[in-house]
Design a protein around this motif. Structure first.
Motif, PDB file in Angstrom:
ATOM      1  N   VAL A 177       9.459  11.633  29.364  1.00  0.00           N
ATOM      2  CA  VAL A 177       9.161  11.920  30.765  1.00  0.00           C
ATOM      3  C   VAL A 177       8.895  10.614  31.508  1.00  0.00           C
ATOM      4  N   ALA A 178       7.944   9.840  30.998  1.00  0.00           N
ATOM      5  CA  ALA A 178       7.588   8.578  31.636  1.00  0.00           C
ATOM      6  C   ALA A 178       6.831   7.705  30.651  1.00  0.00           C
ATOM      7  N   THR A 179       7.051   6.406  30.747  1.00  0.00           N
ATOM      8  CA  THR A 179       6.284   5.460  29.951  1.00  0.00           C
ATOM      9  C   THR A 179       5.829   4.320  30.839  1.00  0.00           C
ATOM     10  N   GLY A 180       4.780   3.632  30.388  1.00  0.00           N
ATOM     11  CA  GLY A 180       4.270   2.529  31.184  1.00  0.00           C
ATOM     12  C   GLY A 180       3.517   1.510  30.351  1.00  0.00           C
ATOM     13  N   MET A 200       2.140   3.195  26.773  1.00  0.00           N
ATOM     14  CA  MET A 200       1.637   4.566  26.754  1.00  0.00           C
ATOM     15  C   MET A 200       2.612   5.417  27.546  1.00  0.00           C
ATOM     16  N   GLY A 201       2.748   6.669  27.133  1.00  0.00           N
ATOM     17  CA  GLY A 201       3.721   7.479  27.850  1.00  0.00           C
ATOM     18  C   GLY A 201       3.553   8.960  27.610  1.00  0.00           C
ATOM     19  N   TRP A 202       4.428   9.701  28.270  1.00  0.00           N
ATOM     20  CA  TRP A 202       4.429  11.151  28.175  1.00  0.00           C
ATOM     21  C   TRP A 202       5.830  11.636  27.795  1.00  0.00           C
ATOM     22  N   ASP A 239      -5.566   3.481  32.980  1.00  0.00           N
ATOM     23  CA  ASP A 239      -6.831   2.772  33.149  1.00  0.00           C
ATOM     24  C   ASP A 239      -7.119   2.138  31.798  1.00  0.00           C
ATOM     25  N   ASN A 240      -6.847   0.842  31.684  1.00  0.00           N
ATOM     26  CA  ASN A 240      -6.987   0.183  30.382  1.00  0.00           C
ATOM     27  C   ASN A 240      -8.436   0.170  29.903  1.00  0.00           C
ATOM     28  N   ALA A 241      -9.367   0.042  30.809  1.00  0.00           N
ATOM     29  CA  ALA A 241     -10.783   0.016  30.414  1.00  0.00           C
ATOM     30  C   ALA A 241     -11.205   1.340  29.789  1.00  0.00           C
ATOM     31  N   LYS A 242     -10.614   2.440  30.285  1.00  0.00           N
ATOM     32  CA  LYS A 242     -10.937   3.759  29.752  1.00  0.00           C
ATOM     33  C   LYS A 242      -9.968   4.185  28.658  1.00  0.00           C
ATOM     34  N   LYS A 243      -8.981   3.353  28.338  1.00  0.00           N
ATOM     35  CA  LYS A 243      -7.969   3.680  27.337  1.00  0.00           C
ATOM     36  C   LYS A 243      -7.309   5.025  27.656  1.00  0.00           C
ATOM     37  N   THR A 244      -7.006   5.213  28.920  1.00  0.00           N
ATOM     38  CA  THR A 244      -6.501   6.495  29.395  1.00  0.00           C
ATOM     39  C   THR A 244      -5.207   6.313  30.179  1.00  0.00           C
ATOM     40  N   VAL A 285       1.329   3.312  21.724  1.00  0.00           N
ATOM     41  CA  VAL A 285       1.544   2.317  20.665  1.00  0.00           C
ATOM     42  C   VAL A 285       0.262   1.499  20.582  1.00  0.00           C
ATOM     43  N   ILE A 286      -0.397   1.589  19.438  1.00  0.00           N
ATOM     44  CA  ILE A 286      -1.759   1.072  19.319  1.00  0.00           C
ATOM     45  C   ILE A 286      -1.891   0.161  18.103  1.00  0.00           C
ATOM     46  N   TYR A 287      -2.607  -0.931  18.304  1.00  0.00           N
ATOM     47  CA  TYR A 287      -2.971  -1.824  17.200  1.00  0.00           C
ATOM     48  C   TYR A 287      -4.408  -1.484  16.818  1.00  0.00           C
ATOM     49  N   SER A 288      -4.578  -1.005  15.599  1.00  0.00           N
ATOM     50  CA  SER A 288      -5.916  -0.605  15.160  1.00  0.00           C
ATOM     51  C   SER A 288      -6.434  -1.545  14.077  1.00  0.00           C
TER      52      SER A 288
END
Length: 120
Positions: A48-51, A34-36, A71-76, A97-100
């Motif tokens: 800007v930043a990724t993590g 996830m990133g900005w 916060d992985n539990a909040k998907k945020t 980057v999401i697996y749906s």
């Protein structure tokens, strides 16, 4: 359907702080990086930043001032921005980057963007 919704942008004086948030929703199995990113008028979109869950990466221009967290539990994912400068003014976009369950593979998604303006 997967969506990313950002919040937290606004107008701030030089030297001030803001915190951006981005929450993913929909038929999500798991989330990778996830990133900005940001895009200033007349310029290309830039990282800007990724993590991930255990690593972070920052653009040189924001190192020491911005902090990405999630916060992985909040998907945020969050972006804490301190010591803001006028050159930080841009539309900030969340990316994940999401697996749906719908697509059944990893795919990149973008939020709608949130404006950050640094001005006195």
């Amino acid at each position: 359907q997967v969506q990313l919704v950002e919040s937290g942008g606004g107008l701030v004086q030089p030297g001030g702080s803001l915190r951006l948030s981005c929450t993913a929703s929909g038929s999500i199995v798991t989330i990778g990086t996830m990133g900005w990113y940001r895009q200033a008028p007349g310029k290309e979109r830039e990282l800007v930043a990724t993590g991930t869950s255990d690593t972070t990466n920052y653009a040189d221009s924001v190192k020491g001032r911005f902090t990405i967290s999630r916060d992985n539990a909040k998907k945020t994912v969050y972006l804490a921005m301190n010591s803001l400068k006028p050159e930080d003014t841009a539309v900030y976009y969340c990316n994940a980057v999401i697996y749906s369950t719908q697509i059944q593979r990893f795919r990149g998604y973008w939020g709608q963007g949130t404006q950050v303006t640094v001005s006195s």
